[in-house]
Design an enzyme around this catalytic site. Structure first.
Site, PDB file in Angstrom:
ATOM      1  N   ASN A  60     -54.382  12.440 -12.244  1.00  0.00           N
ATOM      2  CA  ASN A  60     -54.796  12.753 -10.873  1.00  0.00           C
ATOM      3  C   ASN A  60     -53.654  13.587 -10.290  1.00  0.00           C
ATOM      4  OD1 ASN A  60     -55.483  12.991  -8.234  1.00  0.00           O
ATOM      5  ND2 ASN A  60     -55.930  10.814  -7.903  1.00  0.00           N
ATOM      6  N   ARG A 114     -52.118   4.799   2.468  1.00  0.00           N
ATOM      7  CA  ARG A 114     -52.406   6.157   2.914  1.00  0.00           C
ATOM      8  C   ARG A 114     -53.910   6.348   3.120  1.00  0.00           C
ATOM      9  NH1 ARG A 114     -53.066  10.830  -1.559  1.00  0.00           N
ATOM     10  NH2 ARG A 114     -53.189  12.598  -0.147  1.00  0.00           N
ATOM     11  N   ASP A 160     -50.868  25.122 -17.141  1.00  0.00           N
ATOM     12  CA  ASP A 160     -50.211  25.684 -18.327  1.00  0.00           C
ATOM     13  C   ASP A 160     -49.624  24.580 -19.205  1.00  0.00           C
ATOM     14  OD1 ASP A 160     -50.859  28.248 -17.546  1.00  0.00           O
ATOM     15  OD2 ASP A 160     -48.837  28.808 -16.915  1.00  0.00           O
ATOM     16  N   PRO A 186     -48.442  13.972  -6.005  1.00  0.00           N
ATOM     17  CA  PRO A 186     -47.835  13.670  -4.710  1.00  0.00           C
ATOM     18  C   PRO A 186     -48.665  12.738  -3.823  1.00  0.00           C
ATOM     19  CG  PRO A 186     -47.722  16.010  -5.136  1.00  0.00           C
ATOM     20  CD  PRO A 186     -48.520  15.404  -6.254  1.00  0.00           C
ATOM     21  N   ASN A 187     -47.939  11.863  -3.162  1.00  0.00           N
ATOM     22  CA  ASN A 187     -48.452  10.940  -2.134  1.00  0.00           C
ATOM     23  C   ASN A 187     -49.225   9.752  -2.700  1.00  0.00           C
ATOM     24  OD1 ASN A 187     -47.475  12.549   0.161  1.00  0.00           O
ATOM     25  ND2 ASN A 187     -48.988  14.033  -0.537  1.00  0.00           N
ATOM     26  N   TYR A 229     -59.091   6.676   0.571  1.00  0.00           N
ATOM     27  CA  TYR A 229     -58.587   6.319  -0.759  1.00  0.00           C
ATOM     28  C   TYR A 229     -58.657   4.816  -1.070  1.00  0.00           C
ATOM     29  CZ  TYR A 229     -56.901  11.107  -0.491  1.00  0.00           C
ATOM     30  OH  TYR A 229     -56.839  12.475  -0.367  1.00  0.00           O
ATOM     31  N   ALA A 238     -52.716  16.735  -4.581  1.00  0.00           N
ATOM     32  CA  ALA A 238     -52.759  18.057  -3.942  1.00  0.00           C
ATOM     33  C   ALA A 238     -52.400  19.182  -4.917  1.00  0.00           C
ATOM     34  CB  ALA A 238     -51.820  18.080  -2.746  1.00  0.00           C
ATOM     35  N   GLU A 278     -59.452  14.379 -15.912  1.00  0.00           N
ATOM     36  CA  GLU A 278     -58.967  14.553 -14.536  1.00  0.00           C
ATOM     37  C   GLU A 278     -59.683  13.553 -13.635  1.00  0.00           C
ATOM     38  OE1 GLU A 278     -59.752  18.524 -13.186  1.00  0.00           O
ATOM     39  OE2 GLU A 278     -59.051  18.134 -11.137  1.00  0.00           O
ATOM     40  N   HIS A 293     -54.959  21.673  -6.581  1.00  0.00           N
ATOM     41  CA  HIS A 293     -55.481  22.859  -5.892  1.00  0.00           C
ATOM     42  C   HIS A 293     -54.494  24.024  -5.871  1.00  0.00           C
ATOM     43  CE1 HIS A 293     -58.125  19.638  -4.813  1.00  0.00           C
ATOM     44  NE2 HIS A 293     -57.234  19.075  -4.007  1.00  0.00           N
ATOM     45  N   ARG A 298     -60.169  21.946  -1.151  1.00  0.00           N
ATOM     46  CA  ARG A 298     -60.081  20.924  -2.215  1.00  0.00           C
ATOM     47  C   ARG A 298     -61.140  21.139  -3.305  1.00  0.00           C
ATOM     48  NH1 ARG A 298     -56.646  16.964   0.060  1.00  0.00           N
ATOM     49  NH2 ARG A 298     -56.826  16.947   2.317  1.00  0.00           N
ATOM     50  N   HIS A 333     -60.145  12.164  -9.558  1.00  0.00           N
ATOM     51  CA  HIS A 333     -59.911  12.195  -8.113  1.00  0.00           C
ATOM     52  C   HIS A 333     -60.592  10.977  -7.510  1.00  0.00           C
ATOM     53  CE1 HIS A 333     -58.216  16.157  -8.298  1.00  0.00           C
ATOM     54  NE2 HIS A 333     -59.196  16.477  -9.130  1.00  0.00           N
ATOM     55  N   ILE A 334     -59.854  10.271  -6.704  1.00  0.00           N
ATOM     56  CA  ILE A 334     -60.388   9.054  -6.082  1.00  0.00           C
ATOM     57  C   ILE A 334     -61.536   9.419  -5.144  1.00  0.00           C
ATOM     58  CG2 ILE A 334     -59.786   7.124  -4.554  1.00  0.00           C
ATOM     59  CD1 ILE A 334     -56.833   7.545  -5.656  1.00  0.00           C
ATOM     60  N   SER A 335     -61.312  10.453  -4.342  1.00  0.00           N
ATOM     61  CA  SER A 335     -62.343  10.909  -3.413  1.00  0.00           C
ATOM     62  C   SER A 335     -63.191  11.990  -4.084  1.00  0.00           C
ATOM     63  CB  SER A 335     -61.685  11.477  -2.145  1.00  0.00           C
ATOM     64  OG  SER A 335     -60.906  12.622  -2.465  1.00  0.00           O
ATOM     65  N   ARG A 347     -65.362  17.346   0.527  1.00  0.00           N
ATOM     66  CA  ARG A 347     -64.290  17.441   1.518  1.00  0.00           C
ATOM     67  C   ARG A 347     -64.028  18.916   1.885  1.00  0.00           C
ATOM     68  NH1 ARG A 347     -59.473  13.670  -0.223  1.00  0.00           N
ATOM     69  NH2 ARG A 347     -58.895  14.125   1.956  1.00  0.00           N
TER      70      ARG A 347
HETATM   71  C1  DQA Z   1     -57.050  13.451  -4.559  1.00  0.00           C
HETATM   72  C2  DQA Z   1     -57.754  14.569  -3.796  1.00  0.00           C
HETATM   73  C3  DQA Z   1     -56.780  15.668  -3.405  1.00  0.00           C
HETATM   74  O1  DQA Z   1     -57.440  16.712  -2.711  1.00  0.00           O
HETATM   75  C4  DQA Z   1     -55.704  15.106  -2.500  1.00  0.00           C
HETATM   76  O2  DQA Z   1     -54.741  16.098  -2.195  1.00  0.00           O
HETATM   77  C5  DQA Z   1     -55.054  13.884  -3.061  1.00  0.00           C
HETATM   78  C6  DQA Z   1     -55.857  12.918  -3.806  1.00  0.00           C
HETATM   79  C7  DQA Z   1     -57.990  12.268  -4.850  1.00  0.00           C
HETATM   80  O3  DQA Z   1     -57.602  11.433  -5.671  1.00  0.00           O
HETATM   81  O4  DQA Z   1     -59.057  12.152  -4.251  1.00  0.00           O
HETATM   82  O5  DQA Z   1     -53.879  13.639  -2.822  1.00  0.00           O
HETATM   83  O6  DQA Z   1     -56.626  13.984  -5.818  1.00  0.00           O
END
Ligand code: DQA
Length: 145
Positions: free
Chosen positions: A75, A19, A88, A11-12, A24, A78, A99, A81, A112, A101-103, A108
């Site tokens: 990735n 964003r 599964d 998502p997002n 990011y 959200a 896996e 978490h 997270r 994560h950009i951040s 944080r």
């Molecule tokens: C994220 C980190 C997550 O906590 C967050 O909800 C995201 C992006 C990252 O790429 O840093 O949407 O997965």
């Protein structure tokens, strides 16, 4: 046969570049897609990047990957978490999972710091910006060699 890597995004992440760029960055998901495709090609592989705001769609793509893909870069955003369903689904996939994560999720908010997906991932990359995706594709080439 050429090995295909699925690059799944939660998502997002469709808003990447617009964003919260202070967290990011300014690159878009289309930029990420092009860079991953170039790195995959360097290693004789192909990649397919997908994004959805819907948990069930990501579960369906993981099921599809069981037949279609040699490895999954994910990735989950959200959903990392919260989603036992994605964990599964990944546990039904036999190939490597990285896996991304950009951040740096560990730097944080406390909510997270835990990712359900990390219990399945063969590697986790966090805090390297969008470069994390190409690092993950390179790692995939090593794991699939
Ligand atoms: C994220 C980190 C997550 O906590 C967050 O909800 C995201 C992006 C990252 O790429 O840093 O949407 O997965």
């Amino acid at each position: 046969m050429t090995k295909l890597i699925y690059i799944l995004n939660g998502p997002n992440l469709n808003l990447l570049g617009k964003r919260q760029p202070e967290i990011y960055g300014h690159d878009t998901l289309a930029d990420v897609e092009a860079r991953c495709a170039a790195v995959a090609a360097e290693h004789g592989m192909t990649s397919k990047l997908m994004q959805s705001n819907h948990e069930g769609q990501i579960v369906d793509w993981i099921h599809e990957a069981r037949e279609a893909a040699a490895g999954i870069v994910i990735n989950p955003a959200a959903l990392s978490h919260t989603s036992v369903a994605i964990l599964d689904a990944l546990n039904t996939f036999d190939g490597p999972v990285i896996e991304v994560h950009i951040s740096n999720i560990h730097k944080r908010e406390a909510f997270r710091h835990h990712s359900y997906v990390s219990a399945r991932a063969d590697g986790v990359i966090a805090g390297c910006g969008v470069e994390g995706y190409t690092l993950a594709v390179r790692r995939m080439a090593t794991l699939l060699a």
